[in-house]
Design an enzyme around this catalytic site. Structure first.
Site, short mmCIF file in Angstrom:
data_model
loop_
_atom_site.label_atom_id
_atom_site.label_comp_id
_atom_site.label_asym_id
_atom_site.label_seq_id
_atom_site.Cartn_x
_atom_site.Cartn_y
_atom_site.Cartn_z
N GLU A 251 37.83 66.69 11.61
CA GLU A 251 36.71 67.32 12.31
C GLU A 251 37.15 67.77 13.70
OE1 GLU A 251 33.41 67.67 15.14
OE2 GLU A 251 34.96 66.15 15.19
N ASP B 199 27.53 61.88 13.98
CA ASP B 199 28.74 62.09 14.79
C ASP B 199 28.37 62.18 16.26
OD1 ASP B 199 31.26 62.65 15.72
OD2 ASP B 199 31.21 64.76 15.16
ZN ZN Z 1 33.15 63.45 16.41
#
Ligand code: ZN
Length: 466
Positions: free
Chosen positions: A326, A354
């Site tokens: 990511e 996240d």
């Molecule tokens: Zn992250």
């Protein structure tokens, strides 16, 4: 008068009855959702997972050896937890080696700076680059500057990141990190050093991804700590003649294979339809990736496990996806969307955790308007966990942010990120920043969300335009 009174009374009784339809007695989904919440708030699983990941695996930069160890860790954990299915899917990720990063002010006097290389940056020549610094308030100001002023200098973007519960300050300043090197090189700069994209006042620099552009000269890119940026700013008010020396030995080393690691609780009646909850497994290499995104990995895994352990599985499949890479450009998320293109119409809704382990205070959706309104009623059980209903403008989190453009509904479970950017992408992203009780509250919210979505009869498509 009497009739009006009776009508009102009947109205109250009627409302009371319809209200009952949504109470625990008459709605088994509500009762199960309440049970999931209670179990989550009493479970230490998520904390054990993030403790294990940060202690046993540690930092796991995409494409590194530790990244593959993290993949193995995830497969083992998910298998041991007894998910119906556990598998992984290959993702091609760029490999970048950080090397050493050193910088100091050389004029008006010698003063070392605390810096970090930005992800993807090239190195300086071995002897370093020494040049005058030129300051800009923002990326936009740099883009409007004249090349004559910038040529031959080290560009300093001094954009202060504002502290907000929502984290919106990051969105305003991060452009300088990701696109600053391109804008600076286009005007003839020899390097770029930005004020860290972070809200702390520690003498610690925040790393993060930067980009180059085809056809534009590549220049070395670094971030300095906020106190160092303050000092240079104050020096520049006294004299424009401030010299800096920068030495980076960072290196791009091609590509490697990493993996999205996936676990599923198979749906009981609609197994082909998917409720996706996710996080990313990779991290930056400066801390141990506890809040970014060990916390998310722990939250969605523990939530999925609670649903796996239900005596009767929900209708739809709950899919837990731990994305690769990511940090270096949402590579795992993009690869997943491509690999599962044919199946995306069967994705009921998707969400990613996240943003650390701060408590979730709100849930936003992106669905059809009608679907959204019904979802806010369906999700009412989350309110007792402190989660209020938000808006219909969710993006869903970085790795699922591309799904709405492909028609997939998403949800954002909003966490309190007031201190998230104090630690984000620094050596200070470590386990002690996670409050166990807040982590449990996150697990409760994700378990309730995933269960209610997997049982929902609401039509969520077509989703509203952005
Ligand atoms: Zn992250």
């Amino acid at each position: 008068m009497k009739n009006n009174y009776l009508n009102m009374l009947y109205g109250v009784i009627f409302l009371g009855l319809t209200g009952c339809l949504h109470t625990d007695i008459n709605n088994p989904d509500r009762a199960i959702s309440a049970k999931l919440q209670q179990k989550a708030l009493n479970s230490t699983l998520a904390y054990e997972l993030v403790e294990s990941l940060t202690v046993e695996v540690g930092p796991r930069l995409a494409g590194s050896e530790q990244d593959l160890i993290a993949v193995e860790w995830a497969e083992n954990k998910l298998n041991n937890l007894g998910f119906d299915k556990v598998y992984k899917e290959a993702v091609q990720v760029p490999v970048w080696h950080r090397g050493e990063a050193k910088a100091s002010i050389t004029s008006p006097y010698a003063q070392p700076l605390v810096i970090t290389a930005l992800g993807g940056s090239i190195s300086t020549p071995k002897e370093g680059i020494e040049a005058n610094i030129i300051r800009f308030n923002s990326l936009t100001e740099l883009q409007q500057a004249s090349s004559a002023d910038v040529h031959g200098k080290i560009v300093f973007i001094d954009h202060v990141t504002e502290r907000h519960k929502t984290g919106k300050g990051y969105g305003k300043s991060v452009g300088g990190r990701s696109k600053g090197a391109i804008a600076a090189a286009q005007k003839g700069a020899v390097a770029i050093m930005i004020r860290s994209i972070g809200t702390d006042h520690d003498r610690m620099a925040h790393t993060g991804m930067m980009r180059y552009q085809e056809g534009v000269n590549k220049i070395p890119a670094a971030a300095m700590s906020n106190p160092d940026a303050d000092l240079i700013n104050a020096m520049l008010k006294r004299s424009k003649n401030i010299k800096i020396k920068l030495q980076l030995s960072a290196e791009n080393q091609g590509f490697a294979t990493s993996y999205n690691v996936i676990a599923e609780v198979t749906g009981s009646t609609k197994p082909d339809e998917i409720v996706l909850i996710s996080a990313h497994l990779d991290s930056w290499d400066e801390g141990t990736g506890a809040i970014d995104d060990g916390a998310g990995v722990a939250i969605v895994t523990a939530a999925g496990k609670l649903i796996q352990d239900l005596p009767v599985k929900p209708a739809r499949t709950v899919r837990v996806v731990l994305y690769a890479a990511e940090e270096v450009g949402l590579i795992g998320g993009k690869t997943y969307a491509k690999a599962h293109q044919a199946e995306l119409s069967q994705h009921y809704i998707a969400a990613e955790s996240d943003f650390g382990a701060g408590r979730i205070y709100q849930i936003d959706f992106r669905a059809s308007q009608q679907g959204y309104e019904e979802l806010t009623k369906l999700s009412q059980p989350m309110i007792t966990n402190g989660v209020v209903m938000g808006n219909n403008k969710a993006s869903g989190g970085p790795d699922v942010s591309m799904l709405p453009s492909m028609g997939v509904p998403v949800a954002s479970l909003r966490q309190d990120g007031s201190d998230y950017f104090d630690y984000h992408h620094t050596p200070n992203d470590t386990l002690d920043k996670i409050e166990p009780a807040a982590l449990q509250q996150n697990v409760a919210a994700y378990a309730q969300f995933a269960y209610l979505m997997a049982q929902s009869n609401i039509e969520l498509r077509p989703i509203v335009a952005k």
